[in-house]
Each structure stands twice: as structure tokens, then as C-alpha cells.
Motif scaffolding. Structure first.
Motif, PDB file in Angstrom:
ATOM      1  N   PHE A   1     -20.795   3.062   1.694  1.00  0.00           N
ATOM      2  CA  PHE A   1     -19.836   2.512   0.736  1.00  0.00           C
ATOM      3  C   PHE A   1     -19.276   3.696  -0.010  1.00  0.00           C
ATOM      4  CE2 PHE A   1     -18.246   0.437  -3.049  1.00  0.00           C
ATOM      5  CZ  PHE A   1     -17.764  -0.764  -2.557  1.00  0.00           C
ATOM      6  N   HIS A   2     -17.976   3.960   0.189  1.00  0.00           N
ATOM      7  CA  HIS A   2     -17.467   5.210  -0.367  1.00  0.00           C
ATOM      8  C   HIS A   2     -16.846   5.053  -1.747  1.00  0.00           C
ATOM      9  CE1 HIS A   2     -13.537   4.216   1.762  1.00  0.00           C
ATOM     10  NE2 HIS A   2     -13.166   4.438   0.524  1.00  0.00           N
TER      11      HIS A   2
ATOM     12  N   PRO B   1     -14.051   5.346  -4.238  1.00  0.00           N
ATOM     13  CA  PRO B   1     -12.620   5.240  -3.927  1.00  0.00           C
ATOM     14  C   PRO B   1     -11.832   6.504  -4.288  1.00  0.00           C
ATOM     15  CG  PRO B   1     -13.176   3.906  -5.855  1.00  0.00           C
ATOM     16  CD  PRO B   1     -14.469   4.403  -5.284  1.00  0.00           C
ATOM     17  N   ALA B   2     -12.371   7.344  -5.146  1.00  0.00           N
ATOM     18  CA  ALA B   2     -11.652   8.579  -5.498  1.00  0.00           C
ATOM     19  C   ALA B   2     -12.051   9.714  -4.570  1.00  0.00           C
ATOM     20  CB  ALA B   2     -11.930   8.955  -6.950  1.00  0.00           C
ATOM     21  N   SER B   3     -13.311  10.038  -4.535  1.00  0.00           N
ATOM     22  CA  SER B   3     -13.756  11.227  -3.795  1.00  0.00           C
ATOM     23  C   SER B   3     -14.028  10.938  -2.335  1.00  0.00           C
ATOM     24  CB  SER B   3     -15.030  11.768  -4.425  1.00  0.00           C
ATOM     25  OG  SER B   3     -16.102  10.854  -4.207  1.00  0.00           O
ATOM     26  N   HIS B   4     -14.234   9.675  -2.003  1.00  0.00           N
ATOM     27  CA  HIS B   4     -14.637   9.242  -0.665  1.00  0.00           C
ATOM     28  C   HIS B   4     -16.031   9.743  -0.282  1.00  0.00           C
ATOM     29  CE1 HIS B   4     -10.847   7.299   1.121  1.00  0.00           C
ATOM     30  NE2 HIS B   4     -10.755   7.303  -0.183  1.00  0.00           N
ATOM     31  N   TYR B   5     -16.744  10.343  -1.213  1.00  0.00           N
ATOM     32  CA  TYR B   5     -18.168  10.588  -1.001  1.00  0.00           C
ATOM     33  C   TYR B   5     -18.879   9.237  -1.012  1.00  0.00           C
ATOM     34  CZ  TYR B   5     -18.323  15.699  -1.463  1.00  0.00           C
ATOM     35  OH  TYR B   5     -18.192  17.043  -1.268  1.00  0.00           O
TER      36      TYR B   5
ATOM     37  N   ILE C   1     -18.700   6.077 -13.621  1.00  0.00           N
ATOM     38  CA  ILE C   1     -17.616   5.126 -13.876  1.00  0.00           C
ATOM     39  C   ILE C   1     -17.268   4.311 -12.642  1.00  0.00           C
ATOM     40  CG2 ILE C   1     -16.597   6.401 -15.802  1.00  0.00           C
ATOM     41  CD1 ILE C   1     -14.487   7.504 -13.921  1.00  0.00           C
ATOM     42  N   PHE C   2     -17.777   4.680 -11.488  1.00  0.00           N
ATOM     43  CA  PHE C   2     -17.489   3.899 -10.280  1.00  0.00           C
ATOM     44  C   PHE C   2     -18.602   2.926  -9.933  1.00  0.00           C
ATOM     45  CE2 PHE C   2     -14.855   7.664  -9.866  1.00  0.00           C
ATOM     46  CZ  PHE C   2     -13.625   7.058  -9.672  1.00  0.00           C
ATOM     47  N   ALA C   3     -19.823   3.240 -10.308  1.00  0.00           N
ATOM     48  CA  ALA C   3     -20.927   2.352  -9.966  1.00  0.00           C
ATOM     49  C   ALA C   3     -22.075   2.569 -10.936  1.00  0.00           C
ATOM     50  CB  ALA C   3     -21.396   2.604  -8.532  1.00  0.00           C
ATOM     51  N   SER C   4     -22.459   1.500 -11.596  1.00  0.00           N
ATOM     52  CA  SER C   4     -23.624   1.572 -12.479  1.00  0.00           C
ATOM     53  C   SER C   4     -24.868   1.684 -11.613  1.00  0.00           C
ATOM     54  CB  SER C   4     -23.703   0.306 -13.320  1.00  0.00           C
ATOM     55  OG  SER C   4     -23.943  -0.813 -12.465  1.00  0.00           O
TER      56      SER C   4
ATOM     57  N   TYR D   1     -25.586  -1.632  -9.927  1.00  0.00           N
ATOM     58  CA  TYR D   1     -24.709  -1.921  -8.786  1.00  0.00           C
ATOM     59  C   TYR D   1     -25.067  -1.035  -7.589  1.00  0.00           C
ATOM     60  CZ  TYR D   1     -20.223  -2.510  -6.273  1.00  0.00           C
ATOM     61  OH  TYR D   1     -19.250  -2.759  -5.348  1.00  0.00           O
TER      62      TYR D   1
ATOM     63  N   LEU E   1     -25.914  -2.141  -3.923  1.00  0.00           N
ATOM     64  CA  LEU E   1     -25.150  -1.658  -2.756  1.00  0.00           C
ATOM     65  C   LEU E   1     -26.068  -0.987  -1.733  1.00  0.00           C
ATOM     66  CD1 LEU E   1     -21.898  -0.029  -4.215  1.00  0.00           C
ATOM     67  CD2 LEU E   1     -22.083  -2.171  -2.942  1.00  0.00           C
TER      68      LEU E   1
ATOM     69  N   HIS F   1     -26.227  -2.117   2.085  1.00  0.00           N
ATOM     70  CA  HIS F   1     -25.924  -1.213   3.198  1.00  0.00           C
ATOM     71  C   HIS F   1     -27.158  -0.879   4.013  1.00  0.00           C
ATOM     72  CE1 HIS F   1     -21.616  -0.733   2.797  1.00  0.00           C
ATOM     73  NE2 HIS F   1     -21.852  -1.079   1.546  1.00  0.00           N
TER      74      HIS F   1
ATOM     75  N   ALA G   1      -9.235   7.383  -9.125  1.00  0.00           N
ATOM     76  CA  ALA G   1      -9.101   6.859  -7.768  1.00  0.00           C
ATOM     77  C   ALA G   1      -7.667   6.459  -7.454  1.00  0.00           C
ATOM     78  CB  ALA G   1     -10.046   5.678  -7.563  1.00  0.00           C
TER      79      ALA G   1
ATOM     80  N   GLU H   1     -17.288  -3.167  -8.289  1.00  0.00           N
ATOM     81  CA  GLU H   1     -18.374  -3.582  -9.191  1.00  0.00           C
ATOM     82  C   GLU H   1     -17.922  -4.729 -10.093  1.00  0.00           C
ATOM     83  OE1 GLU H   1     -20.552  -0.565 -11.270  1.00  0.00           O
ATOM     84  OE2 GLU H   1     -21.760  -2.060 -12.308  1.00  0.00           O
TER      85      GLU H   1
END
Lengths: 289, 793
Positions: free
Chosen positions: A186-187, A189-193, A262-265, A268, A272, A276, B706, B770
């Protein structure tokens, strides 16, 4: 941003490169594909005073049979891994994970050795190699050693590599027949890491899981084996209930170092990772036949 | 290349240059003796400057000079505001702070060195002693008593308290049949990411006293004017050049501190000075967009009739007033609240609020996306609440078609529109009924599928200058063009518009080719150099073709008229018997009596035989000031699927049917719609500027902010209806922003539609995985609790 000052060397032999690392021990960083190090230098998060670019050294980029297993040169790019027929047939999850790294331009530059040595907590390949097993070959000016992948990733951005060593090769073992593999990511959305990425290598024999190596990246401070998950799988028939139960423990080993941004607590991310893990295990189990 | 016609999809002539690295951007400019500047910026959101020690920096290798805000306080003056509102508070905005810093990124000093690297190294050595003050980043909280105060001129941080209304909303909701639905909606702050960041090269010629400023801007002529007003440098001794500009999206319509500082420092130093903004710097030093906290009410009846909308907005404007900051969340927002609906009652109040954040100004759509989002989201919400189809509700309230002006509740006049016709076309392409049955089947199979629609209208083509002036504009908003026909018949066009990716070199050459019958390659389109043509306004608000193109059309008309007169004279015919077709003047019914346009041009310069009273040469200038804005509209329909396990939203289909009036180059308009839709989807699904409570920007890089990427998008299905605009001679409307304006509500309506059966009614943007996952989890929890309660009772 611009980098701070540094001296740049582009040796053409490993001897030269390792000599430079010894001479500038502690000050020098090895430059491989440059897609992690250069951005950090531009932001001045890394300020090495010496760069040793190993891109001009011949003979570090290959994928070849090595006894029963496969040896991969450290300067082999993501793109080469993604398109190698040997990798695709022997370790499909490695080719798949490599294809999910960033974009084509990055994949043409970034290398497997660089990825392992950098040990980004959200890097894809550290988890994949960890799930396959095997070892990292590292050389100094005088000697060479093999480091088991299980002991290689030590901490956040830290590996077992000494600062006078260069990774020259990654040795992957043969996978037994009846083995299936998968990498589910699950990447960000900004860095795609990877916000989370789960690599699964599962061997099934006579309807029972005989071997399982599951590794998680992105969730914690480094790529980590999900040993509780592996234990639940091993010795069992991989029914949906078993897989679900195993996946629900996938984040247990990284519980104390969970990333929270800020992308995943953290909550979460845990969820995830479980989702996965389930997807990777299901896919690997299905491939194992 | 042959001649091109109005309506041809001519390929962009600038692209071979730009995509093979042969464009010339500010950073490509290298001048003899050029120096490099780095800015020292505040790491704190709010602090007093106790002292600045520049000694270490001044002694660093390669450093020529270091200036603090205090050093240059007098020369730099203050940055101006180009749009005023009643009782607007205008606290000073020094280009370099000297007493107080008010946001992370506020510049306090500059270092000039021989190389950019040396300047960056030395900037780290400037030692600023800060007294840290409490900071505030939330616009609503900033207005409360006791909140940290940014400027003594603005009590409770309020820069303005603006309102607009039409009808009588309070009276309308007294009707017992009217239900009122209230919702708080946060339109998140966005960060523009033009491919080229900003940059300036200032070159002061001490011999002549002339200053040349190369700057990556959308408004070179305004930069010239404002630089002169701020610094007192005589306007005729300033040349501003916007070379190739790699995007702007509204973030380059301001005059910036760096433009003033570079000019002043070049003058002080007597050498050219270059500053190129890094991406990290752009995140904090270039204006942001949106950032509204809104309480909205929509009122209507059970039969679907909407009777009004009421909106209260806290518009976050950041630490200082940027050039057009007072315009964006007021007029460009409030005027749009009626949408394509009858909407008899509108009431809107907007507080502009200072906070310790990067200043906020225009960003693609600028005010209209915020208004359209509210309206289109609330119309769908209203439909959901009364249990009716969102399209039926829209249709019931839609304005009738009109060809030449329709006054609406907000007091403006829409120019032309066929809103239902456009909606019908979109529904036909999309197959709405078919989708609803597919959706029911998907739900039964446990899949979350949703459709969202937005039927938008927006305001483009600023502006009738007299109207703009009455609303607060401090400059005319017409546009200029200069057409210079050379003696060989080749043509140089100068446009006051200032392209930064829109393709003016193609479209304007196409217009010339179409009008004069000359080959495209015979036309050179110049722009962005204030020494090359008359004063111009620039490119923003989707105005270049409807205003700048119209100015060009009028110049071409004058050229044609003069050439026609001259040709008739030379052909010894009455002008009324001379035709002009395919680039050739001919006398009717006399086949061998003709002259090419090029021959006429040569004769105009040769001047051997001109009609009595005709001046030599063939060159014309026009200034076009429209009688109204243009009002493009359209229907966007989006389908999303949501992964229930992860909350991830995937786009399944996207249909965009826009009406931008006549279309000069369909391919370029398609491209604008594609890019605009991508940006609107970015706001809906991924983008957000995130500040900590103490004013640190967490989303300060492309690794943390993003932007949407290509792998998110299905193939966009783009089509059009055509309702010509009556307010310009080309019948065109703006096309640059409609995609962005339409997309965000369409996507969010689809997300809510996918979750509506779970009881979800609203979600703020962006619909991150999320957030969606939590919404699903919470909704299911609520449903479980309700079922449990039902069992107990």
C-alpha cells in the motif's frame, strides 16, 4: 536546496573504491543509484564530505545462477530486476516489488545494493530479500564476508554494514518446490514508498504449510520478519481462517516502532499491515499450489 | 506548415523546444558578472527579531555582501495589494522582515555570493536571535479573543468582513415547507506546484540607470508597474521579462518580495543578481491556495425546489495580504454561489483572517472551486436528505437557456448558457440509468461503487475594467495586442497575455493564420517582455483568449482593413469589389487582378503608391476591454470504487462535458480540461497542506504533499457543448480552470454516494484512504449500535 561541499570520487575498480572508503572512513558515503542519498544531501539531512561513486565499476550488475540459488550484483537496477527472466521465474515477488518502486526513471537508476544499504524503513526490497532469505556479500579493501539477511537490517537507516564496506552481491537461496511468493504493498500517495508492504514466501507440501517467511516494511523502523504470523502458518493447512488469524498478527513485531504520520496513523498502519499480510499470504499460498 | 483555421487541432508549436530542453527559463539566464542570492528565512511561525549577526556569513568563502531587513528597510518599502475591499486592513508587508516574522519562510536577510552553493552555505551562518511568540494557524480560532495577534492594524486578525446577498434568505426559510440542511465544510489549503519554481535575475545597468528583471511570473507588466510604485524606480527605466515560464496556476500573479529584493540588491551591488527558488523554498515562500472553514446552509422543499443558500466563511489569508488575496475568497467566491440554479436567495459573509502561515492567493480556479464545491456538494446532500435523485433535483432548479444575458441573484449577468442541454449530453454519454442498476448489483456483491455529478458554472475572462474597478480592482483588466506585419509579409504579434504553459504561441498564431490566410510559421508570437509591446495585463483567470485573443482579433481587423484599402488602391478598384480570401486580395470577377497579403505588406512599407492620407507601414495595436465576464459551464460525472478493507478510492470513470463557447484549438482545450480535472481530483483525493499548531509545515515537500499521479486516472472522457459568448468577437469563454472547479465536487459526491447506504452524509477533502476507512468503520459501528438498540426495544 543545494548540497553542502563534498569531494567526489569515481573509482573504476572495487580495490580503489574500498581503499577510498578506508582512507575516508567515517566521512565517506557510497553513491550507487543516488535516489535516496542525493535527495537527503540536497535537503542537508546528510552531509558526507566524501562521495565514492561506484557506478563506474564494471561487473557489479548481473543476475546469474549461483549453485542452486541466484546471485545478484549489487549495482543491478530495479528495472533489471523487474525485467530479468531469471528473477521473474525464481523469485516472482522480487520482480513484482521492483516494478512497484516509484517510476521508470527511478527504477532505471536505483539499485538493489543501494536499497539494502540505505535501509529505508519504507523501502520495498529489504522486506522482499528478508522474506526470500539469503545473504549480503560485503567487501572491504582486505576482506570479504557474507552477512545473513536476517542479521543485516539493524535499525532505522542502519545495517550491519561497516563504514568501510561495499555490498558487492546479494545471494538468494533456491526456493523449494511448492513455494509461492507475493508482495502486497500500500503506497504512500506522495512518495510512493510503502506505507506498508508485506512480502510472503510460503512453501506448501501435501496440503500443509511447511515453511513461511513473512516480512513487513513501511510499518515500523525497518524491514522486519513477522515471526508470529509465520508460526501460525507453519504446519497448518492454509484455510481462510488460518490465514486471517496469521495476518492479524502481522504487525506484532513492529508494534513498538510503528510509524505515525500525516498519511497513516499507527492504528491505520496496523490495520493496513494486516490487510496486506492477508493479501500477500493468500496470493503466495495460491501460487504455492 | 500550412495555414490553420479557427477550430483546427493544431499541435503546440512550442513543445518541440520545451520538451527537448531548449526552452529558456529564468535559471537559463547567465549574465556576465552575475552573482547568486540566497534568502535566510524564519524557521518560526511567529517571533520577534532580537538581533541578526551576519559577521560569519559575510566572511564565508565567495560572499560579496549580506543584507538584513533592517539594512534595506527604506529602499524596499512594502508590498502592495492590487484589490481593495471596504474597510480592508492593510498592515505593512516588508519584503524582508526587520522586527517580526509572521510565518515559517518569512525572509529576514539575504546573502549574495559568487556561486549559488556559496550563498546557500553562508545563509546557514546568519545568526538570527528570535524571541518566539505564540502562533495561530487556524482561521476561525484566530478571530477569537485571546488568540495571538499578528498585526496591530487588524483586531482579532480580521483583515476584512465582507458580505453579499440577494433575495431574502431569512424570510424564505420561514416557510414551514422549507427544510434547512447545515454543514460545516473545510476546503483544505493547497500548495501550487508549478513545474518551474519561481526565480529572478535582476540586472541593473548603472550607466543608464535601467533595471531589467527576468522573473517567472504571469504578470510581467504589473510587476514593472508595481516595482516602480514600491521602489520609486522610474517605470520607463524598468524592463520586466517573463521568459519561458513553467507553470503558475495563479501562484505567479503576485508581486513577490524576492522580485523587489533582487532589484534593489543588484542596484546596490552594481552586478546582476540571480535567485532561484528551490522546491522546498517554494513550499513555504510561494503563495498557497484555498483554506476556507465554512458553515453552509442550504434550504429547500421536499419536492426538490431549492430556495436559498447561506454561507459563512473564515478565509485563511496567511500572514500578509498577497497581491490579489482580497479578491479571491470574496467576489470570485460569493458571486458564484447561485450556480446554474434559480437560487432566489443567497447570503454570504466572508472574514479574511491573518494567521501565521504562508500567504494565500489565487490557485487554479481561485474562489470559484471553493464556491462550486460548497454548492454542488450541498445540492447533492439536499437531494440525499429529501430522498430524491441528485440529477432530478439539479434539473428542477436549473436556469433556462439564454443566449445574451441572464441576471442572477448574486447581482451579476451570466453571458450565455444552455445548462440543461449540456447536462443531457453528459448523461447520454455516461448512461446514468445503466449505472444505477450496475451500482445496485455491485452493492449486492459487497462492492462500494458511487457516482458523483457536478453541474458547475464559473466566471472567467476578467474583466470589464469599470466593473472590476467598482469591485475594488486597482488596475484595469483589459488586454493589449500589437500586430506588426514586416515588409516581407511575415508577422510578429506581441500579446499582453503572458503564457506559462497554455500554448499561446500556437493558438494566437493560429488565429492570425486563420484571419490573414498566412502560414502558421510566418507568425512569431512574442509575450512577456515589457520592452517588446504595449502595456499588458497578463494571464490568469482563464482570460487570455477571451480578452487577449479578442484584442488580437481587433488588431487583425485593423490590419485587414488597412491592407484592404491599400490593395484596392493598388488594384485600381473600388474597395467594395475587392475580396480577401486565402491570403489574397482580388478584384471580383477579374481573375488576374490580385495581390497577395505579402505583396500588400511590401507596398505598405515601400510607400511608393499609397492612397491619399494613408500612413506608411502595417502595424496595429488594440486594447480590448470586454463588456462582461464570460461564464463557462458544464457537467462532470465521476464513478469511484472504494476498497472497503483499506478505504482506498479508485476512479473508475470520468466524463467531462464542458461548454467554453467557441473553441479555437480543441486539442489544447482538451489538454486544459485534462490538467484541470487532474488538479481537482488532487484536491478531492490526495492533496493537503498540513501545519502543526505552532505553524510548522508538515507537508513541505513532494515526498509529503501528495500530488495526483498518472496511475490514479482512468481515460478521461471529454466532450463539449458549444454556446458562444456574446461578449467578445470570438464567442469564446475561458477553459483553463473549469476542470479543476468541476472535478472536486464530482469526485466527493461520488465518494459519498458510494457510502450513502451506510449512512455517510459528508466528508471533507481530501478523501484519503484513512479518512474513508474510518468513515466506513464508524458508519458500520453506528449501524450495529442501531440494530442492537432496535433488538432491545
Amino acid at each position: 536546496m543545494v548540497t553542502s561541499n563534498f569531494d567526489y570520487f569515481a573509482p573504476t575498480t572495487l580495490d580503489e573504491a574500498t581503499s577510498l572508503l578506508s582512507r575516508y572512513r567515517g566521512e565517506a558515503k557510497v553513491l550507487a543509484g543516488g535516489h535516496s542519498l542525493i535527495p537527503m544531501m540536497k535537503l542537508r539531512l546528510a552531509e558526507p564530505t566524501v562521495l565514492v561513486d561506484i557506478g563506474k565499476i564494471d561487473g557489479l550488475s548481473y543476475v546469474r545462477e549461483d549453485g542452486d540459488g541466484v546471485a545478484i550484483g549489487s549495482m543491478t537496477t530495479y528495472r533489471e530486476l523487474e525485467t530479468s527472466s531469471l528473477v521473474k521465474s525464481r523469485y516472482p515477488l522480487l520482480a513484482d516489488a521492483a516494478s512497484k518502486v516509484a517510476d521508470l526513471q527511478v527504477r532505471n537508476r536505483g539499485t538493489i545494493g543501494g536499497s539494502l544499504a540505505h535501509s529505508d524503513p519504507a523501502g520495498d526490497l529489504p522486506a522482499v530479500v528478508l522474506a526470500i532469505g539469503g545473504s549480503v556479500v560485503a567487501r572491504t579493501r582486505r576482506s570479504s564476508r557474507e552477512i545473513s539477511i536476517d542479521r543485516f537490517q539493524v535499525d532505522l537507516l542502519t545495517t550491519a554494514l561497516h563504514d568501510n564496506e561495499i555490498i558487492t552481491e546479494i545471494k538468494l537461496p533456491a526456493l523449494p518446490s511448492g513455494t509461492g511468493t507475493a508482495y502486497s504493498k500500500f503506497h504512500n500517495p506522495a512518495s510512493h514508498y510503502a506505507i506498508t508492504g508485506v512480502a510472503a514466501v510460503i512453501t506448501v507440501s501435501g496440503g500443509t504449510c511447511t515453511e513461511a517467511r513473512i516480512a513487513v516494511t513501511g510499518a515500523g523502523d525497518k524491514a522486519t520478519r513477522a515471526r508470529r504470523t509465520e508460526r501460525i502458518l507453519k504446519g497448518k493447512e492454509l484455510t481462510p481462517a488460518v490465514i486471517r488469524r496469521a495476518a492479524s498478527r502481522a504487525a506484532a513485531e513492529v508494534q513498538d516502532t510503528l510509524n505515525d504520520d500525516i498519511f497513516a496513523s499507527a492504528e491505520y498502519r496496523t490495520h493496513l499491515t494486516q490487510v496486506h499480510a492477508q493479501r500477500a499470504i493468500e496470493e503466495a499460498a495460491a501460487a504455492a499450489g | 506548415m500550412a495555414t490553420a483555421l479557427f477550430g483546427d487541432s493544431v499541435k503546440r508549436t512550442e513543445d518541440p523546444r520545451l520538451i527537448t530542453g531548449r526552452g529558456k527559463y529564468v535559471d537559463d539566464i547567465r549574465l556576465t558578472g552575475m552573482t547568486h542570492m540566497a534568502f535566510v528565512r524564519s524557521p518560526y511561525a511567529h517571533a520577534n527579531i532580537r538581533s541578526v549577526d551576519t559577521s560569519a556569513a559575510a566572511n564565508a568563502p565567495g560572499v560579496l555582501t549580506v543584507f538584513t531587513g533592517a539594512d534595506l528597510q527604506e529602499q524596499l518599502g512594502g508590498l502592495p495589494v492590487a484589490w481593495l475591499l471596504p474597510d480592508l486592513k492593510q498592515p505593512p508587508h516588508p519584503p524582508l522582515a526587520y522586527e517580526t516574522v509572521r510565518y515559517v519562510g518569512d525572509a529576514v536577510a539575504v546573502v549574495v555570493a559568487d556561486t549559488a552553493y556559496q550563498a546557500a552555505d553562508a545563509a546557514e551562518l546568519v545568526d538570527v536571535d528570535y524571541e518566539i511568540l505564540p502562533a495561530i494557524v487556524n482561521a476561525e480560532a484566530a478571530t477569537k479573543d485571546g488568540a495571538p495577534q499578528l498585526h496591530s492594524e487588524a483586531e482579532n486578525n480580521i483583515a476584512w468582513d465582507w458580505n453579499i446577498s440577494g433575495g431574502d434568505y431569512d424570510e424564505a426559510i420561514k416557510d414551514p415547507d422549507v427544510i434547512v440542511i447545515k454543514q460545516r465544510i473545510v476546503n483544505q489549503r493547497l500548495i501550487p506546484n508549478s513545474m518551474e519554481t519561481r526565480g529572478v535575475v535582476a540586472d541593473f545597468d548603472s550607466g543608464r540607470g535601467n533595471l531589467t528583471l527576468y522573473t517567472s511570473t504571469q504578470i510581467p507588466h504589473f510587476v514593472k508597474l508595481l516595482y516602480s510604485l514600491v521602489t520609486g524606480h522610474p517605470e520607463q527605466k524598468i524592463r520586466v521579462v517573463a521568459p519561458d515560464v513553467g507553470g503558475g496556476f495563479g501562484s505567479k500573479i503576485s508581486i513577490y518580495a524576492e522580485e523587489i529584493v533582487c532589484g534593489i540588491v543588484s542596484k546596490q551591488l552594481g552586478r546582476p543578481v540571480k535567485w532561484i527558488e528551490s522546491r522546498s523554498e517554494a513550499y513555504i515562500a510561494t503563495t498557497h491556495g484555498r483554506d476556507h472553514i465554512t458553515d453552509v446552509e442550504i434550504a429547500g422543499k421536499k419536492d426538490g425546489e431549492i430556495v436559498g443558500i447561506k454561507v459563512d466563511v473564515y478565509a485563511n489569508i496567511g500572514a500578509y495580504l498577497s497581491t490579489f488575496a482580497p479578491l479571491v475568497p470574496t467576489w470570485l467566491f460569493g458571486l458564484m454561489l447561485g450556480g446554474v440554479y434559480k437560487m432566489p436567495n443567497v447570503v454570504c459573509r466572508v472574514w479574511g483572517v491573518f494567521t501565521n502561515t504562508t500567504p494565500v492567493d489565487a490557485y487554479r480556479g481561485a474562489g470559484r472551486p471553493e464556491a462550486t464545491f460548497l454548492l454542488e456538494r450541498m445540492v447533492s446532500r439536499f437531494a440525499q436528505e429529501i430522498g430524491r435523485d441528485p440529477i432530478a433535483v439539479r434539473r428542477k432548479n436549473m436556469l433556462a437557456s439564454h443566449k445574451n444575458g441572464r441576471a442572477v441573484t448574486t447581482g451579476v449577468m451570466y453571458d450565455s448558457g444552455d445548462y440543461k442541454g449540456n447536462l443531457n449530453k453528459a448523461l447520454e454519454i455516461f448512461d446514468y440509468r445503466g449505472f444505477r442498476s450496475e451500482q445496485r448489483a455491485a452493492r449486492r456483491a459487497g462492492k462500494l461503487l458511487g457516482v458523483g455529478i457536478s453541474t458547475y458554472i464559473e466566471i472567467t475572462g476578467a474583466a470589464p475594467s469599470a466593473v472590476a474597478s467598482s469591485l475594488g480592482a486597482q488596475a484595469g483588466l483589459w488586454e493589449s495586442s500589437n500586430v506588426r506585419v514586416h515588409p516581407t509579409g511575415k508577422i510578429t504579434v506581441y500579446t499582453g497575455s503572458s503564457p506559462h504553459g497554455q500554448g499561446h504561441e500556437t493558438t494566437l498564431a493560429q488565429l492570425v493564420s486563420s484571419e490573414l490566410g498566412v502560414p502558421m510559421e510566418d507568425v512569431e508570437v512574442l509575450h512577456g517582455d515589457t520592452d517588446q509591446g504595449p502595456f499588458g495585463v497578463g494571464t490568469f483567470g482563464s482570460r487570455s483568449l477571451s480578452v487577449g485573443g479578442a484584442a488580437l482579433f481587433n488588431s487583425l481587423g485593423k490590419i485587414k482593413a488597412k491592407a484592404h484599402t491599400l490593395a484596392a488602391h493598388l488594384l485600381e478598384s473600388d474597395p467594395k469589389f475587392v475580396t480577401f480570401e486565402g491570403g489574397s486580395f482580388a478584384v471580383e470577377d477579374i481573375p488576374d487582378k490580385s495581390m497577395t497579403f505579402q505583396e500588400v505588406a511590401g507596398a505598405a512599407y515601400g510607400a511608393a503608391n499609397l492612397p491619399p492620407g494613408m500612413e506608411p507601414g502595417l502595424e496595429e495595436i488594440s486594447f480590448f476591454d470586454p463588456t462582461n465576464f464570460t461564464w463557462p459551464f458544464g457537467t462532470h460525472i465521476c464513478v469511484v470504487e472504494i476498497d472497503e478493507d483499506t478505504g482506498q478510492v479508485s476512479l473508475v470513470r470520468y466524463v467531462a462535458v464542458d461548454d467554453v463557447g467557441n473553441v479555437l484549438n480543441p486539442m489544447i482545450v482538451d489538454g486544459m480540461v485534462h490538467g484541470g480535472v487532474a488538479q481537482g481530483i488532487g484536491q478531492a483525493l490526495t492533496e493537503q497542506a498540513v501545519y502543526t499548531d505552532d505553524g510548522q509545515l508538515l507537508s513541505g515537500s513532494l515526498m509529503d504533499y501528495a500530488l495526483p499521479s498518472a496511475d490514479m486516472f482512468p481515460m478521461l472522457e471529454v466532450d463539449r457543448t458549444v454556446t458562444p459568448s456574446p461578449v467578445n468577437p470570438l464567442g469564446v469563454k475561458g477553459a483553463g480552470e473549469c476542470g479543476t472547479i468541476a472535478a472536486s465536487p464530482a469526485v466527493m459526491n461520488a465518494v459519498i454516494d458510494a457510502l450513502a447506504h451506510l449512512g455517510v452524509k459528508h466528508m471533507d477533502m481530501p478523501a484519503t484512504s484513512e479518512k474513508v476507512w474510518r468513515a466506513i468503520r464508524d458508519a458500520k459501528e453506528t449501524q450495529r449500535a442501531a440494530r442492537a438498540a432496535a433488538r432491545r426495544s
